[in-house]
Write a protein that holds these residues in place. Structure first.
Motif, PDB file in Angstrom:
ATOM      1  N   THR A  77       0.826  -8.240  -4.605  1.00 30.93           N
ATOM      2  CA  THR A  77       1.179  -6.863  -4.237  1.00 30.93           C
ATOM      3  C   THR A  77       0.110  -5.897  -4.724  1.00 30.93           C
ATOM      4  O   THR A  77      -0.649  -6.203  -5.653  1.00 30.93           O
ATOM      5  N   VAL A  78       0.059  -4.740  -4.078  1.00 38.16           N
ATOM      6  CA  VAL A  78      -0.901  -3.698  -4.449  1.00 38.16           C
ATOM      7  C   VAL A  78      -0.715  -3.316  -5.916  1.00 38.16           C
ATOM      8  O   VAL A  78      -1.673  -3.175  -6.670  1.00 38.16           O
ATOM      9  N   THR A 117       4.194  -1.784  -2.789  1.00 40.51           N
ATOM     10  CA  THR A 117       4.712  -3.151  -2.868  1.00 40.51           C
ATOM     11  C   THR A 117       4.232  -4.037  -1.719  1.00 40.51           C
ATOM     12  O   THR A 117       4.708  -5.152  -1.542  1.00 40.51           O
ATOM     13  N   GLU A 118       3.277  -3.542  -0.935  1.00 38.32           N
ATOM     14  CA  GLU A 118       2.746  -4.354   0.167  1.00 38.32           C
ATOM     15  C   GLU A 118       1.830  -5.452  -0.366  1.00 38.32           C
ATOM     16  O   GLU A 118       1.282  -5.343  -1.462  1.00 38.32           O
ATOM     17  N   ASN A 119       1.632  -6.468   0.463  1.00 43.21           N
ATOM     18  CA  ASN A 119       0.659  -7.503   0.131  1.00 43.21           C
ATOM     19  C   ASN A 119      -0.728  -7.030   0.578  1.00 43.21           C
ATOM     20  O   ASN A 119      -0.951  -6.806   1.761  1.00 43.21           O
ATOM     21  N   PRO A 120      -1.655  -6.861  -0.360  1.00 42.99           N
ATOM     22  CA  PRO A 120      -2.950  -6.298   0.027  1.00 42.99           C
ATOM     23  C   PRO A 120      -3.712  -7.148   1.042  1.00 42.99           C
ATOM     24  O   PRO A 120      -4.540  -6.626   1.790  1.00 42.99           O
ATOM     25  N   ALA A 121      -3.428  -8.437   1.092  1.00 47.01           N
ATOM     26  CA  ALA A 121      -4.136  -9.293   2.046  1.00 47.01           C
ATOM     27  C   ALA A 121      -3.816  -8.915   3.486  1.00 47.01           C
ATOM     28  O   ALA A 121      -4.584  -9.215   4.394  1.00 47.01           O
ATOM     29  N   THR A 122      -2.689  -8.249   3.711  1.00 47.04           N
ATOM     30  CA  THR A 122      -2.332  -7.899   5.086  1.00 47.04           C
ATOM     31  C   THR A 122      -2.575  -6.424   5.397  1.00 47.04           C
ATOM     32  O   THR A 122      -2.035  -5.901   6.354  1.00 47.04           O
ATOM     33  N   GLU A 174      -2.170  -5.812  -8.212  1.00 50.41           N
ATOM     34  CA  GLU A 174      -3.620  -5.703  -8.127  1.00 50.41           C
ATOM     35  C   GLU A 174      -4.125  -4.589  -9.060  1.00 50.41           C
ATOM     36  O   GLU A 174      -5.101  -4.747  -9.778  1.00 50.41           O
ATOM     37  N   LEU A 175      -3.427  -3.463  -9.046  1.00 47.33           N
ATOM     38  CA  LEU A 175      -3.814  -2.347  -9.898  1.00 47.33           C
ATOM     39  C   LEU A 175      -3.502  -2.619 -11.368  1.00 47.33           C
ATOM     40  O   LEU A 175      -4.173  -2.102 -12.258  1.00 47.33           O
ATOM     41  N   ALA A 176      -2.478  -3.432 -11.604  1.00 45.04           N
ATOM     42  CA  ALA A 176      -2.075  -3.706 -12.983  1.00 45.04           C
ATOM     43  C   ALA A 176      -3.010  -4.696 -13.652  1.00 45.04           C
ATOM     44  O   ALA A 176      -3.109  -4.732 -14.880  1.00 45.04           O
ATOM     45  N   PHE A 177      -3.727  -5.482 -12.861  1.00 44.65           N
ATOM     46  CA  PHE A 177      -4.506  -6.592 -13.413  1.00 44.65           C
ATOM     47  C   PHE A 177      -5.495  -6.142 -14.490  1.00 44.65           C
ATOM     48  O   PHE A 177      -5.561  -6.744 -15.564  1.00 44.65           O
ATOM     49  N   GLY A 178      -6.252  -5.087 -14.222  1.00 40.70           N
ATOM     50  CA  GLY A 178      -7.233  -4.595 -15.192  1.00 40.70           C
ATOM     51  C   GLY A 178      -6.595  -4.131 -16.489  1.00 40.70           C
ATOM     52  O   GLY A 178      -6.905  -4.651 -17.568  1.00 40.70           O
TER      53      GLY A 178
END
Ligand code: ATP
Ligand code: ATP
Ligand code: MG
Ligand code: MG
Lengths: 223, 224, 251
Positions: A91-92, A128-133, A95-99
């Motif tokens: 999820t987006v 909450t979207e899947n960034p791959a799509t 992705e943002l939380a990873f760092g």
């Protein structure tokens, strides 16, 4: 008064493994803290490669003949040119939380950072979207925010506006100017003349050599 | 003026996921030899529409008519013999071990003569200034170099209509100039193009018709 | 209702469920028992809201491979009575056939287990593993390792589309050219997947992964009552099944 140099590179040379020609040939580059430098040059001249060197990707993660020295004052973040290869979580939000997670920030703080960044960059609905799509431009924004949430002191951005629509371009530009106000140092690879106005100094890379062009924005200080 | 239709959408509906329809009841005709541009904000559905027209995505319902033939029943390779397509991300289209092979690939297996193949390949290598990279492994190139290789590879097939998704992304000003010339040449030869682009000046130079897209709908369709 | 509940189970509960299922599948060897277990796992898939049919379609290729291996097995293992003989060599035996069936059922059960896990997204599974005290590096690296498979699959799919976009139908090419194209594609597809995985690793590293020996996490998993219920039930059931199995089939 001389401000502190945030980025200082001396005699950088680099050749990719198995290649004959040097992509970078004894390149020197200095940038004061709190400034924006743009790096231009024809496609294939080595802008991305220079970005790798300045951020430490070369020689740490890419093989080749490297020589020279890079000094960075502070933590560095890099947004790569291809958004597809920087996105890997489902999820987006993740992705943002990873760092921030890697920096061991507290959960509440991470939540705050994510919301704030999504709001700024205009991706609130896609949380909450899947960034791959997502679409190309949306992916580019996610890739950028994924690095912004780390709040690096020095930011290397490889053509960060290339797939964005006009309103997103304006939004990102104002975010970048805001970062500059906060005292962050930015290095932006860019082709588009219109976006070069953002920069305090413009450098041009040609045949492995880097030289500074007369500035477009502020009056060129120092030297 | 009586113009022939190249690509036509009739009541086309498309959704990636059943719960949300992206393109709803779209009717659109692109004419032979026409230079159109598809513009709109990020996430409007431009790429999706381009892929539908090129037959890469299949409509959920409705019709796609490609040069008079029903697009649903045509296999992708048949469509591709007439309609060219370049992805927004050039990496998705690279399939050979060298730039040279990349450009020659399509012609080679469509039983073109050796002379013809090398003539076309050489001229495209030269046109896009990638001669020096002819032996390079395409996936190791810079972004803009990949873009040019992909453009060259699509043009090598000599399509009757071509759809380019963000073709200026990664190109420098000189190469955009080259691309402008190429597109001008295509126009003279009566080859239709659909340009998907955020680059306003590029669109204004190369397109006569602008299709503006928002949230899966064409909200504006006008000629320059 | 049961569907959404099952869906929202804690990933650790799902891991436990899958562990029960697959340990049953690995420990037991009787085809009848395995087939029963397979029926159970299909039912579980349905409870988790996955259509077994769609899933089988998606992994068609894998299934063909499993069946192929099973066939080879049944040919090379000779035990029990001969079913097909050529001269005095027995080509297929009851023992071989049973072995093959066991193998197929086991693989099917494992595939179903993977299906159950796929109802949680990768981040949730990673978090599950981390909260089960697996070091975070291992959990992420394992997931990245697994991610190589979809990256590779996507690379392959893109390449196949790209071939067709050049106006070529591999199926109708003469054999010599067909082989030429296929072997020519091999290197770019494999290299492409490796290059992409490497770029991904680069991006992860540059975002501070492994900068510190520990790592916080935004996602926090909490067991709920239904998780305990499911775990206790499946644990008990597994124990009973195993006991029954050794009692009936082995004795
Ligand atoms: N992994 C690699 N192996 C070999 N050569 C490479 C590799 N990556 C890049 N190159 C070559 O190095 C040169 C510089 O590449 P780089 O990506 O730095 O260019 P760039 O200035 O960023 O171009 P663009 O504007 O197109 O992104 C190019 O000629 C490219 O072909
Ligand atoms: N594979 C996919 N699965 C699900 N949804 C998708 C997929 N690809 C795109 N979408 C969604 O469809 C919408 C349109 O995407 P599309 O890529 O067509 O936009 P676009 O107009 O090309 O945007 P951009 O200018 O950013 O390239 C977006 O909201 C995106 O999230
Ligand atoms: Mg570059
Ligand atoms: Mg697009």
């Amino acid at each position: 008064m001389q401000k502190m140099l945030a980025v200082e590179a001396r005699a950088l040379s680099f050749r990719y493994q198995g290649q004959h020609t040097l992509v970078l040939d004894k390149v020197n580059f200095n940038l004061e803290q709190g400034k924006i430098a743009a790096i231009t040059g024809l496609s294939g001249c080595g802008k991305s490669t220079l970005g790798y060197c300045l951020s430490g990707v070369i020689p740490r993660l890419i093989k080749g003949d490297f020589s020279g020295e890079v000094n960075l004052q502070g933590r560095v973040g890099i947004v790569f040119q291809d958004p597809d290869t920087q996105i890997f979580l489902p999820t987006v939000e993740d992705e943002l939380a990873f760092g921030p997670e890697n920096l061991c920030l507290a959960r509440e703080e991470i939540r705050e950072i994510i919301s704030c960044n999504l709001e700024l960059i205009g991706l609130k609905e896609l949380r909450t979207e899947n960034p791959a799509t997502l679409s190309g431009g949306q992916k580019q924004l996610v890739a950028l925010s994924g690095v912004l949430t780390l709040s690096p002191d020095i930011l290397v951005l490889d053509e960060p506006l290339s797939q964005l629509d006009n309103s997103a371009k304006d939004r990102v530009k104002s975010i970048l100017l805001g970062l500059k106000e906060e005292g962050k140092t930015l290095i932006i690879m860019e082709h588009d003349k219109k976006n070069l106005l953002l920069a305090d100094q413009i450098w041009c890379l040609e045949r492995g050599r880097l030289f500074q062009l007369p500035a477009s924005g502020e009056v060129n200080q120092g030297e | 003026m009586n113009r022939e239709i190249a690509l036509e959408l009739k009541n086309l509906v498309f959704s990636y996921r059943p719960e949300s329809i992206l393109i709803e009841q779209m009717n659109l005709a692109l004419f032979k030899g026409e230079a159109a541009a598809l513009v709109g904000p990020n996430g409007a559905g431009k790429t999706t529409l381009g892929k539908l027209m090129a037959g890469i995505l299949k409509p959920s319902s409705g019709q796609l008519i490609i040069f008079g033939e029903e697009g649903k029943t045509l296999p992708l390779h048949r469509i591709a013999q007439r309609v060219g397509y370049c992805f927004q991300n050039p990496e998705h289209q690279l399939l050979a071990v060298s730039v040279e092979d990349e450009i020659a690939f399509g012609l080679k297996y469509r039983s073109a003569g050796q002379d013809h193949i090398s003539r076309v390949t050489e001229s495209l290598l030269k046109l896009f200034e990638i001669e020096r990279l002819r032996k390079a492994f395409p996936l190791n190139l810079s972004w803009g170099e990949k873009r040019r290789v992909v453009l060259a590879a699509s043009l090598a097939l000599d399509p009757e209509f071509i759809i380019l998704d963000e073709p200026t992304n990664g190109l420098d000003d000189e190469q955009i100039e080259t691309l402008n010339r190429v597109l001008g040449g295509l126009h003279e030869r009566g080859i239709g193009v659909l340009l998907i682009s955020h680059n306003q000046s590029f669109v204004e130079i190369n397109a006569q018709r602008i299709l503006q897209m928002e949230e899966g709908k064409i909200v504006n369709d006008y000629c320059l | 209702m049961s569907m959404t509940t099952a869906f929202s189970l804690d990933p650790r509960t799902k891991l436990f469920l899958v562990a029960c299922l697959s340990s049953c599948a690995v420990i037991t060897t009787h085809w009848a028992f395995l087939s029963g277990l397979w029926v159970v796992s299909i039912l579980l898939l349905l409870v988790f809201g996955i259509s077994p049919w769609d899933m089988m379609k998606k992994i068609r290729l894998l299934l063909y491979m499993v069946i192929f291996i099973a066939m080879m097995q049944s040919i090379f293992i000779s035990a029990g009575q001969a079913l097909i003989t050529i001269g005095n060599i027995s080509l297929m035996t009851t023992g071989g056939l049973l072995m093959a069936m066991e193998f197929v059922f086991r693989m099917l059960i494992i595939v179903c287990s993977a299906g159950i896990l796929s109802t949680s997204n990768s981040r949730e599974i990673i978090q599950g593993l981390i909260q089960l005290k697996l070091p975070y590096e291992l959990a992420f690296m394992a997931s990245l390792g697994i991610r190589f498979i979809p990256v590779f699959a996507e690379e392959l799919r893109n390449t196949m589309t790209a071939v067709q976009l050049r106006g070529i139908d591999i199926r109708v090419l003469p054999w010599r050219q067909k082989i030429e194209v296929m072997t020519g594609l091999f290197q770019p597809v494999v290299a492409g997947a490796i290059i992409k995985s490497r770029s991904l690793a680069m991006s992860i590293e540059m975002r501070g992964f492994r900068a510190y020996p520990t790592r916080s996490s935004y996602l926090l998993l909490k067991y709920e009552r239904k998780d305990y219920v499911v775990m206790i039930c499946s644990g008990l059931l597994t124990a009973i099944l195993m006991f029954g199995y050794f009692f009936w089939f082995q004795a």
